[in-house]
Scaffold this motif. Structure first.
Motif, short mmCIF file in Angstrom:
data_model
loop_
_atom_site.label_atom_id
_atom_site.label_comp_id
_atom_site.label_asym_id
_atom_site.label_seq_id
_atom_site.Cartn_x
_atom_site.Cartn_y
_atom_site.Cartn_z
N TYR A 1 -3.32 0.42 -3.83
CA TYR A 1 -2.70 -1.18 -3.56
C TYR A 1 -3.03 -1.71 -4.35
O TYR A 1 -2.84 -1.68 -5.20
CB TYR A 1 -4.23 -1.67 -2.62
CG TYR A 1 -3.95 -3.42 -2.28
CD1 TYR A 1 -5.72 -3.68 -3.04
CD2 TYR A 1 -3.35 -3.66 -1.97
CE1 TYR A 1 -5.88 -4.90 -2.97
CE2 TYR A 1 -3.58 -5.03 -1.41
CZ TYR A 1 -5.02 -6.05 -1.98
OH TYR A 1 -5.17 -7.09 -1.59
N GLY B 1 -9.09 -12.34 6.23
CA GLY B 1 -9.98 -10.97 6.39
C GLY B 1 -8.89 -10.19 7.50
O GLY B 1 -9.62 -8.77 7.73
N ILE B 2 -8.44 -10.50 8.44
CA ILE B 2 -7.91 -9.77 8.83
C ILE B 2 -6.51 -9.03 8.52
O ILE B 2 -5.51 -10.28 8.25
CB ILE B 2 -7.25 -10.79 10.56
CG1 ILE B 2 -9.13 -11.46 11.23
CG2 ILE B 2 -6.60 -9.78 11.40
CD1 ILE B 2 -9.30 -10.10 11.69
N ASP B 3 -6.50 -8.43 8.35
CA ASP B 3 -4.89 -7.84 7.56
C ASP B 3 -4.16 -6.77 7.60
O ASP B 3 -4.68 -5.76 7.33
CB ASP B 3 -5.33 -7.99 6.22
CG ASP B 3 -4.45 -7.40 5.39
OD1 ASP B 3 -4.51 -6.38 4.53
OD2 ASP B 3 -3.30 -7.89 4.91
N THR B 4 -3.63 -7.27 9.31
CA THR B 4 -2.32 -5.73 9.48
C THR B 4 -1.49 -5.16 8.68
O THR B 4 -0.60 -6.20 7.83
CB THR B 4 -2.25 -6.60 10.52
OG1 THR B 4 -3.15 -7.03 11.51
CG2 THR B 4 -0.89 -5.39 11.71
N GLN B 5 -1.40 -4.15 8.56
CA GLN B 5 -0.32 -3.30 7.69
C GLN B 5 0.64 -3.11 8.57
O GLN B 5 0.62 -2.74 9.17
CB GLN B 5 -1.05 -2.27 6.66
CG GLN B 5 -1.87 -2.68 6.13
CD GLN B 5 -2.57 -1.43 5.14
OE1 GLN B 5 -2.26 -0.56 5.10
NE2 GLN B 5 -4.21 -1.91 5.13
N TYR B 6 2.21 -3.34 8.08
CA TYR B 6 3.22 -3.04 7.93
C TYR B 6 4.00 -1.78 7.46
O TYR B 6 3.60 -1.87 6.70
CB TYR B 6 3.97 -4.21 8.66
CG TYR B 6 3.51 -4.65 9.41
CD1 TYR B 6 2.62 -6.05 9.56
CD2 TYR B 6 3.71 -5.05 10.54
CE1 TYR B 6 2.21 -6.79 9.95
CE2 TYR B 6 3.00 -5.54 11.46
CZ TYR B 6 2.40 -6.70 11.45
OH TYR B 6 1.87 -8.11 11.82
N PHE B 7 4.07 -0.19 8.26
CA PHE B 7 4.63 -0.02 7.70
C PHE B 7 5.85 0.97 8.05
O PHE B 7 7.37 0.35 8.74
CB PHE B 7 3.87 1.84 8.36
CG PHE B 7 2.54 1.77 7.71
CD1 PHE B 7 1.80 1.05 8.86
CD2 PHE B 7 2.02 3.08 7.23
CE1 PHE B 7 0.39 1.84 8.69
CE2 PHE B 7 0.49 3.66 6.18
CZ PHE B 7 -0.48 2.58 7.45
N TYR C 1 0.66 -0.93 -0.51
CA TYR C 1 -0.36 0.08 0.19
C TYR C 1 1.23 1.36 -0.12
O TYR C 1 1.98 0.91 0.13
CB TYR C 1 -0.83 0.49 1.20
CG TYR C 1 -1.73 -1.13 1.46
CD1 TYR C 1 -0.81 -2.41 2.36
CD2 TYR C 1 -3.48 -1.32 1.38
CE1 TYR C 1 -1.83 -3.58 2.70
CE2 TYR C 1 -3.81 -2.40 1.16
CZ TYR C 1 -3.05 -3.64 2.10
OH TYR C 1 -4.10 -4.14 2.15
N LYS D 1 -1.90 -10.00 3.39
CA LYS D 1 -3.38 -10.65 2.51
C LYS D 1 -3.26 -12.02 2.74
O LYS D 1 -3.21 -12.44 1.86
CB LYS D 1 -2.98 -9.66 1.69
CG LYS D 1 -4.18 -9.70 1.07
CD LYS D 1 -5.38 -8.61 1.66
CE LYS D 1 -6.33 -8.37 1.01
NZ LYS D 1 -7.34 -7.14 1.81
N PHE E 1 -4.85 6.72 1.90
CA PHE E 1 -4.35 5.82 0.78
C PHE E 1 -4.87 6.12 -0.56
O PHE E 1 -4.97 7.07 -1.06
CB PHE E 1 -5.77 4.66 1.08
CG PHE E 1 -5.89 3.89 -0.36
CD1 PHE E 1 -6.56 3.94 -1.25
CD2 PHE E 1 -5.39 2.84 -0.66
CE1 PHE E 1 -6.80 3.52 -2.38
CE2 PHE E 1 -5.07 1.63 -1.12
CZ PHE E 1 -5.77 1.68 -2.17
N ALA F 1 -4.71 -3.79 -7.87
CA ALA F 1 -6.31 -4.00 -7.13
C ALA F 1 -6.42 -3.23 -6.84
O ALA F 1 -7.76 -2.89 -7.03
CB ALA F 1 -5.56 -4.88 -6.21
#
Lengths: 112, 116
Positions: B48, B101-107, B33, B97, B45, B55
């Motif tokens: 992605y 459904g649980i999708d933690t993003q790491y920055f 992202y 991903k 945002f 997408a």
């Protein structure tokens, strides 16, 4: 249009006390919520999450509460420590979607 | 293990120039992202990627912004004819991903872009 709102830009708390950070959202499709913590010059770091099937999730000193009817969530930190001083962002998404919507952040200062 | 890295950490350019910002996601993360964060705001945002394909690019503000991820790993955000209003922190995040459904993003730490 801001779909996730953090109405308190800053918060100061004494060390050892409870910190409560609040977040409101408007989109009823949101079903997954997260809190991120951000130090200066770093990217946001994931802290804790909750899905809409729960109303509480706890991880050590951090607890997130979700009130779906009020479209409100809160992050409780207890006891607060000086190292918790940072900007906290709440974020929301619909699990079927790809976008995370972030609030504007609350700057927490924990006073020693 | 290594986290998300972004280069450069700071970029200063002149109005009208072209810039490229790079993101190296966490190894094995299929989702990537891009976000933009202006002063006093939360991350917003932009786009992605799932694998190599974009997408969802609904957050790109206009056609001066473009991003690629040709091999499904490193991504480059490209901004043409930069404007002063493009000045912001550009953040990249990656996630597994897994489809749960649980999708933690790491920055990553971000690239601070300043357009003079």
């Amino acid at each position: 249009d801001q779909q996730v709102k953090q109405n308190s830009p800053s918060l100061s708390v004494q060390e050892g006390r409870i910190s409560i950070l609040n977040c409101d959202y408007t989109n009823s499709m949101f079903d997954y919520f997260l809190w991120y913590k951000k130090y200066p010059a770093e990217g946001p770091t994931f802290l804790i999450s909750i899905s809409s099937i729960k109303d509480k999730n706890e991880d050590g000193r951090f607890t997130v509460f979700l009130n779906k009817s009020a479209k409100h969530l809160s992050l409780h930190i207890v006891p607060s420590q000086p190292g918790d001083s940072a900007v906290y962002f709440c974020a929301a998404s619909a699990m079927a979607g790809n976008q995370f919507y972030f609030g504007t952040g609350t700057s927490l200062t924990v006073i020693p | 293990g290594a986290g998300v890295s972004q280069t450069p950490s700071n970029k200063v350019t002149e109005k009208g120039k072209y810039v490229e910002l790079r993101c190296d996601p966490i190894s094995g993360h299929t989702a990537l992202y891009w976000y933009r964060q202006s002063l006093g705001q939360g991350p917003e945002f932009l786009i992605y990627f799932q694998g190599t394909g974009a997408a969802d690019d609904s957050g790109l503000p206009n056609d001066r912004f473009f991003a690629v991820r040709p091999e499904g790993s490193v991504s480059t955000l490209k901004i043409q004819r930069t404007e002063r209003g493009d000045s912001a922190m550009y953040l990249c995040a990656s996630s597994l991903k897994s489809g749960s459904g649980i999708d933690t993003q790491y920055f990553g730490p971000g690239t601070r872009l300043t357009v003079l």
